[in-house]
Structures are given as structure tokens and as C-alpha cells.
Design an enzyme around this catalytic site. Structure first.
Site, PDB file in Angstrom:
ATOM      1  N   GLY A  17      11.302 -13.348  79.267  1.00  0.00           N
ATOM      2  CA  GLY A  17      10.961 -14.600  79.924  1.00  0.00           C
ATOM      3  C   GLY A  17       9.631 -15.117  79.410  1.00  0.00           C
ATOM      4  N   ASP A  75      11.538 -21.131  81.188  1.00  0.00           N
ATOM      5  CA  ASP A  75      12.032 -19.756  81.242  1.00  0.00           C
ATOM      6  C   ASP A  75      11.018 -18.877  81.976  1.00  0.00           C
ATOM      7  OD1 ASP A  75      13.978 -17.794  80.825  1.00  0.00           O
ATOM      8  OD2 ASP A  75      13.129 -17.165  78.908  1.00  0.00           O
ATOM      9  N   ALA A 100      17.820 -15.405  70.863  1.00  0.00           N
ATOM     10  CA  ALA A 100      19.046 -14.702  71.256  1.00  0.00           C
ATOM     11  C   ALA A 100      20.300 -15.451  70.822  1.00  0.00           C
ATOM     12  CB  ALA A 100      19.072 -14.457  72.762  1.00  0.00           C
ATOM     13  N   GLY A 131       4.735 -21.006  72.027  1.00  0.00           N
ATOM     14  CA  GLY A 131       4.074 -20.414  70.877  1.00  0.00           C
ATOM     15  C   GLY A 131       4.408 -18.955  70.672  1.00  0.00           C
ATOM     16  N   HIS A 156      22.572 -16.310  74.285  1.00  0.00           N
ATOM     17  CA  HIS A 156      22.778 -14.880  74.082  1.00  0.00           C
ATOM     18  C   HIS A 156      24.130 -14.687  73.393  1.00  0.00           C
ATOM     19  CE1 HIS A 156      19.243 -13.447  76.333  1.00  0.00           C
ATOM     20  NE2 HIS A 156      19.424 -14.555  77.026  1.00  0.00           N
ATOM     21  N   ILE A 172      16.527  -9.405  76.844  1.00  0.00           N
ATOM     22  CA  ILE A 172      16.011  -8.520  77.876  1.00  0.00           C
ATOM     23  C   ILE A 172      17.030  -8.295  78.993  1.00  0.00           C
ATOM     24  CG2 ILE A 172      14.964 -10.233  79.401  1.00  0.00           C
ATOM     25  CD1 ILE A 172      13.302  -6.943  78.144  1.00  0.00           C
TER      26      ILE A 172
END
Length: 389
Positions: A313, A278, A225, A254, A200, A147
Site C-alpha cells: 500500500g 492506495d 502487479a 514516487g 494483480h 502483498i
């Protein structure tokens, strides 16, 4: 007879997880003075009746969240200042977190300098629970942006290295795509005590092994990522499992990782897996939607995502993460607590300071009920939120 400092705080723990033993210790009393634990001993029948004694079903070292973007309707990227950090830390405490690394995600240029300055000021001002800062980007892979704003992702340069290595803002955790770094850059960062995680990233397992040799400490949000395990290329995930030293944050909500993969990670790296939230501004807040880089993010059924369903997030607390590891990953209570306490402390090189309980150690505690509800959080011998006690 036990000698007791009349000015000390005394806490009875019907069960104590100290971050050292593999199990829970029954019926202990902790005596605390000047922000330190002065004694841990077996509790007597009289202790719980003494004036001023606080009693909890389960006491653990204070939870440590390595990756939290916001809480309490406050997002660090939107408000990189001291009052915002105070609100985020307070929101995190509602989920049992004592210490946070407020996380500033990819932004243009050297905008991350505002985050560093805010954390430096917050630590100087004594804001409870700020260990340092987590900079997640902008030195990431364009192949794994998640994102993050792809227009702000860029290469690390010498000016960045100078800024990062002179940050003076507590511990600095930097998430990078190691395959994008200039030669020697990672070694320069780690030589200056920057904690570097891979995230990432489209790195190969060999590239991760090379980075580990140069000081790479761990990976950010395992499975998400990053390159995955295949038959002939282990990727970042496989390299992390195969390592004997790499730590990994994992989002146990989950939504980010299938529970079977969470359970595999818990079995393979019980002493290296770190629970992270996060979390975004919706945690412990009232907002159910917000804009990120001009994209509308909506909270629905505990899941934060954009209109296309891409995760943005998370909306989970540390205590929920602990409970999920017990329920969905077959962890015992001590195993799950380890992933919220000593494991993250070790990943930051701070195990001598936080993450365990013992005589002379910092008196930072997460105090729970038998059903693992948060009853209080103590930081450096004080309860910042007296209404919780």
C-alpha cells in the site's frame, strides 16, 4: 442585481476548476442550497464582504479516491464496519478527498461480504463521502499477488457472482485478474453494473482486449502487479496505453512508479488517468507500523514495505498526489485536478452526478489555498469537518 437565496451558502472562488473547462475560471461565486449548486456567476467586489460568504483561492470538484485501504489508524480489512468507514473518510478529507471507495483487499472465502454490508450500512446511515466499495481481490493471479495473501487468492464462482451482483452498496468496483475468470463471468458482472478493473494480473494484451470487449473499464494501480510492455508483448500496461477507453488508477508517490513512467502515462491518457492513494491506516494517523496477514509492515521515509522491501500500500494523500503530478509529471494545475475529479467520476460511470461543478450539480467541493494546501472539503452542501473551515 443578482437574486440571492438568503438561506444559501455562498463561496467565492478566486480561481475555479469546474471539471469541464480546460483552464481555471477567475473570480467566481457559487451559491449552494439543499446540497446543490444553484448558481455560478462572476464575483463582484462586494461579494467577498457579504456576511457568511466563504472565500478560497482555488475551488475544485471534490476529489474522488477510487482506492483507499485505510486512514486515521483504521484499516478497512481489519474493521469492516460503519465507525471505521467514518474514520477512514475523515482521514481522507484531510488530504482533500471528498468521496472514497473504501477498499477491501484479498481475504479468505467470502469475507468480502462483510465489507459490502459495512458500506451498505454506512450509506444508509449517511456517512459523508462513501460512494460504494472497491473489492481488490480475491480473484487475482497467483503470479502477481503483490502483498495480498496468496493463500486467499482463488477463482470466481457462481456464488460470488450472485453475491456481487446483488450487493446494493453504491457503486461496486471489482479488481480481478481477467485471465483467471470463467468464460462469460466478466460479461455477467458488467451487465449488472459492476465496474471491473484488471489488477494483480499476468494477462496478455490480447486477453485485456477481450476483457475490454466484455466490459472491462480500467486497470488498478497502473504499472504495479501487472504484465509490462515488451517488444513483442504489450502486456497490461501497453494494452491500457493503446486503448481508447480503458481508465487507469496510478499511485503518484514516487515509490510505486518511476516519475518518468508517471509522466508518460499523463501524456498518453490525460482524460483516462485517475489518481489513487492506495493509502493504508498510517495516512492521517499516528501508527508507523502494523501487521498484515502476519507480516510486519513499516513506514519509513513515506514508504510502506515489509522486511524484504515489498511495497504494501501507500502513505500519500490525494492533494500530495495532485502536487506530485504538477512537480514531477509536468502537468498543469487543471490537468492534475482532472485526474482527481472528473476522470475517476467517468471511470465509475458517475460523471452525471459527481466530478464537475455547474448549476444543478451536487455541491461537493475541495477548497484549496494558492500553494495547494487543503482548506476545506464540502460534501453535498455541508462541511463535515467544521474545524477545517
Amino acid at each position: 442585481m443578482h437574486s440571492t437565496d438568503p438561506g444559501a451558502t455562498r463561496i467565492v472562488a478566486r480561481q475555479l476548476y469546474d471539471g469541464v473547462d480546460q483552464g481555471l475560471r477567475p473570480d467566481c461565486i457559487l451559491e449552494i442550497a439543499q446540497g446543490r449548486i444553484t448558481q455560478i456567476r462572476a464575483a463582484t467586489a462586494q461579494d467577498a464582504h457579504d456576511p457568511g460568504v466563504r472565500e478560497f483561492d482555488l475551488v475544485s470538484p471534490g476529489f474522488i479516491d477510487l482506492q483507499i485501504n485505510g486512514a486515521g489508524d483504521t484499516q478497512f480489512n481489519f474493521e469492516p464496519d460503519v465507525p471505521a468507514l467514518d474514520r477512514i473518510a475523515a482521514g481522507a478529507r484531510r488530504g482533500g478527498t471528498a468521496y472514497i471507495l473504501p477498499t477491501f483487499i484479498t481475504a479468505h472465502g467470502q469475507d468480502y461480504l462483510r465489507a459490502i454490508a459495512a458500506v451498505r450500512d454506512a450509506i444508509s446511515d449517511g456517512v459523508a463521502g462513501i460512494l460504494g466499495v472497491h473489492l481488490e481481490g480475491p480473484f487475482l493471479s497467483h503470479n502477481r499477488p503483490g502483498i495480498h495473501d496468496p493463500t486467499a487468492i482463488r477463482a470466481l464462482n457462481d456464488q460470488d457472482i450472485e453475491a456481487l451482483t446483488s450487493a446494493d452498496a453504491g457503486v461496486v468496483l471489482l479488481t480481478v485478474a481477467p485471465e483467471t475468470l470463467p468464460d462469460g463471468a466478466l460479461a455477467r458482472l458488467t451487465a449488472a453494473d459492476i465496474v471491473v478493473f484488471a489488477g494483480h494480473t499476468a494477462a496478455s494484451a490480447d486477453q485485456i482486449a477481450t476483457a475490454e470487449a466484455e466490459g472491462l473499464t480500467g486497470v488498478t494501480h497502473l504499472f504495479n502487479a501487472m504484465s509490462q510492455i515488451t517488444g513483442r508483448e504489450p502486456g497490461v500496461v501497453g494494452a491500457t496505453f493503446a486503448s481508447h477507453s480503458l481508465f487507469a488508477g496510478i499511485i503518484a508517490d514516487g515509490h510505486h512508479v518511476d516519475w518518468r513512467n508517471v509522466a508518460i502515462a499523463a501524456r498518453l491518457m490525460p482524460d483516462r488517468l485517475c489518481l489513487v492513494t492506495d493509502a493504508m491506516l498510517t495516512l492521517a494517523g499516528e501508527a508507523t507500523e502494523f501487521d498484515l496477514h502476519g507480516v510486519k509492515i513499516t513506514l519509513e521515509d513515506g514508504r510502506l514495505a515489509n522486511a524484504e522491501g515489498r511495497l504494501a500500500g501507500a502513505h500519500i494523500s490525494m492533494i500530495d498526489s495532485v502536487r506530485n503530478m504538477i512537480t514531477h509529471a509536468q502537468c498543469s494545475v487543471p490537468q492534475a485536478l482532472r485526474m482527481a475529479t472528473i476522470n475517476p467520476a467517468r471511470s465509475l460511470g458517475m460523471a452525471a452526478e459527481v466530478g464537475t461543478l455547474g448549476t444543478g450539480r451536487c455541491a461537493t467541493l475541495t477548497c484549496l489555498s494558492n500553494d495547494l494546501e487543503v482548506e476545506a472539503v464540502m460534501i453535498d452542501g455541508k462541511f463535515p469537518d467544521e474545524t477545517m473551515t
